[in-house]
Design a protein around this motif. Sequence first.
Motif, PDB file in Angstrom:
ATOM      1  N   ASP A  20     -22.406  17.890 -10.409  1.00 54.64           N
ATOM      2  CA  ASP A  20     -22.439  19.406 -10.286  1.00 54.64           C
ATOM      3  C   ASP A  20     -23.391  19.870 -11.132  1.00 54.64           C
ATOM      4  OD1 ASP A  20     -21.011  19.667  -7.733  1.00 54.64           O
ATOM      5  OD2 ASP A  20     -19.428  19.571  -9.117  1.00 54.64           O
ATOM      6  N   HIS A  49     -21.887  14.109 -20.017  1.00 56.12           N
ATOM      7  CA  HIS A  49     -21.028  13.634 -19.251  1.00 56.12           C
ATOM      8  C   HIS A  49     -20.985  12.355 -19.023  1.00 56.12           C
ATOM      9  CE1 HIS A  49     -18.191  13.721 -16.180  1.00 56.12           C
ATOM     10  NE2 HIS A  49     -19.000  12.050 -15.186  1.00 56.12           N
ATOM     11  N   VAL A 101     -14.649  13.685 -17.032  1.00 54.23           N
ATOM     12  CA  VAL A 101     -15.386  14.290 -18.573  1.00 54.23           C
ATOM     13  C   VAL A 101     -15.152  14.019 -19.119  1.00 54.23           C
ATOM     14  CG1 VAL A 101     -15.762  16.899 -16.191  1.00 54.23           C
ATOM     15  CG2 VAL A 101     -13.407  16.171 -17.993  1.00 54.23           C
ATOM     16  N   GLU A 103     -11.402  17.939  -4.851  1.00 59.48           N
ATOM     17  CA  GLU A 103     -12.811  17.886  -5.373  1.00 59.48           C
ATOM     18  C   GLU A 103     -14.181  17.283  -5.038  1.00 59.48           C
ATOM     19  OE1 GLU A 103     -14.098  18.010  -9.332  1.00 59.48           O
ATOM     20  OE2 GLU A 103     -11.837  18.427 -10.422  1.00 59.48           O
ATOM     21  N   LYS A 135     -18.379  13.606  -9.137  1.00 59.99           N
ATOM     22  CA  LYS A 135     -18.687  14.807  -8.448  1.00 59.99           C
ATOM     23  C   LYS A 135     -18.888  15.555  -9.710  1.00 59.99           C
ATOM     24  CE  LYS A 135     -18.395  18.238  -5.405  1.00 59.99           C
ATOM     25  NZ  LYS A 135     -18.478  19.478  -6.190  1.00 59.99           N
ATOM     26  N   ARG A 136     -18.337  15.788 -10.982  1.00 58.56           N
ATOM     27  CA  ARG A 136     -18.397  16.967 -11.774  1.00 58.56           C
ATOM     28  C   ARG A 136     -19.662  16.378 -12.785  1.00 58.56           C
ATOM     29  NH1 ARG A 136     -12.399  16.124 -14.653  1.00 58.56           N
ATOM     30  NH2 ARG A 136     -11.310  17.281 -13.122  1.00 58.56           N
ATOM     31  N   GLN A 163      -6.916  16.460  -8.384  1.00 62.19           N
ATOM     32  CA  GLN A 163      -8.131  15.838  -8.361  1.00 62.19           C
ATOM     33  C   GLN A 163      -9.042  15.956  -7.268  1.00 62.19           C
ATOM     34  OE1 GLN A 163      -9.350  14.804 -12.355  1.00 62.19           O
ATOM     35  NE2 GLN A 163      -7.327  16.040 -13.069  1.00 62.19           N
TER      36      GLN A 163
END
Length: 313
Positions: free
Chosen positions: A121, A291, A301, A94, A117-118, A91
């Motif tokens: 995004d 999130h 997540v 990413e 990072k998620r 992972q």
Amino acid sequence: MAEKIITVESQEQLSELFGQLDGNINRIQKEYNVSIVSRDGYIKIIGDEKNISGAEKAVKILMKMSGRGQALSDQTVRYVTSMVTDGVAEQLEELKGDGICLTASGKILRARTVGQKRYVDMIKENTIVLGVGPAGTGKTYLAVAMAVKAFRERKVRKIILTRPAVEAGEKLGFLPGDMQDKVDPYLRPLYDALFDMFGAESFARYMEKGIIEVAPLAYMRGRTLDEAFIILDEAQNTTSEQIKMFLTRLGNESRMVITGDITQIDLPDTKKSGLVEAVKILDGIDDIAIHFMMPCLICSVRKVSHGIWKRAL
């Protein structure tokens, strides 16, 4: 006993990998029960074959991060070793790619974890994002960084930062000065992030021109905010009425990020947290993302971390 040799590209990379007083490499040795020694142009990992495999993977990931210009702090090393130990090191791919923005000092700001990072995004891809998690997970700082990025790319004309003026368990009484002086103590974390991004002079200039606006939540009523990046911090201390009022301020070409920690609610017991209500009501709606950020630098997540926060919700 087995051993593994890894080639190092430069002395600078080796120095970064080992860290100050060999702190980074000592942590890896302790984590995997191996010995790591350096020679000219390579490092040698000595230990049981299974332990060597984990240490080798961690070392190679850290070397890649260093090659991308990322500082290898103790927190970064702990995060990488935990991801390798948990079997989810893939992972970390990413985290490749460009940084978020440049700080005033010229440093490239990047997401440090997969969860961060998620989160970044989600802010790129959705109009409204709710970032929920404990202190230190980067909720507010990354939201401010994304606001600065959007402003520099001319996607928005204004940055608006707000938070409820709720005291954390003690009464401060009447504060001296004008309105700005009175609310500054509540908004200081937002100022700190903006100083890092813009520098003191640019920040003051943008504030004077009204391009950056930092105000208590009560001053949002009755406004429609067009072409703005709006951040509501400490949203766990909003009431249901306040967060409804805030969400309806969204205008054309604007984005919203709402951050808070639902385990640190300072409202009276008779009041429900607006953030808790919003998470329940807005879940699953298009163009709105929720999130949940994990403590101890390990972010995730929602589908992974929901159980941790279920009791708080």
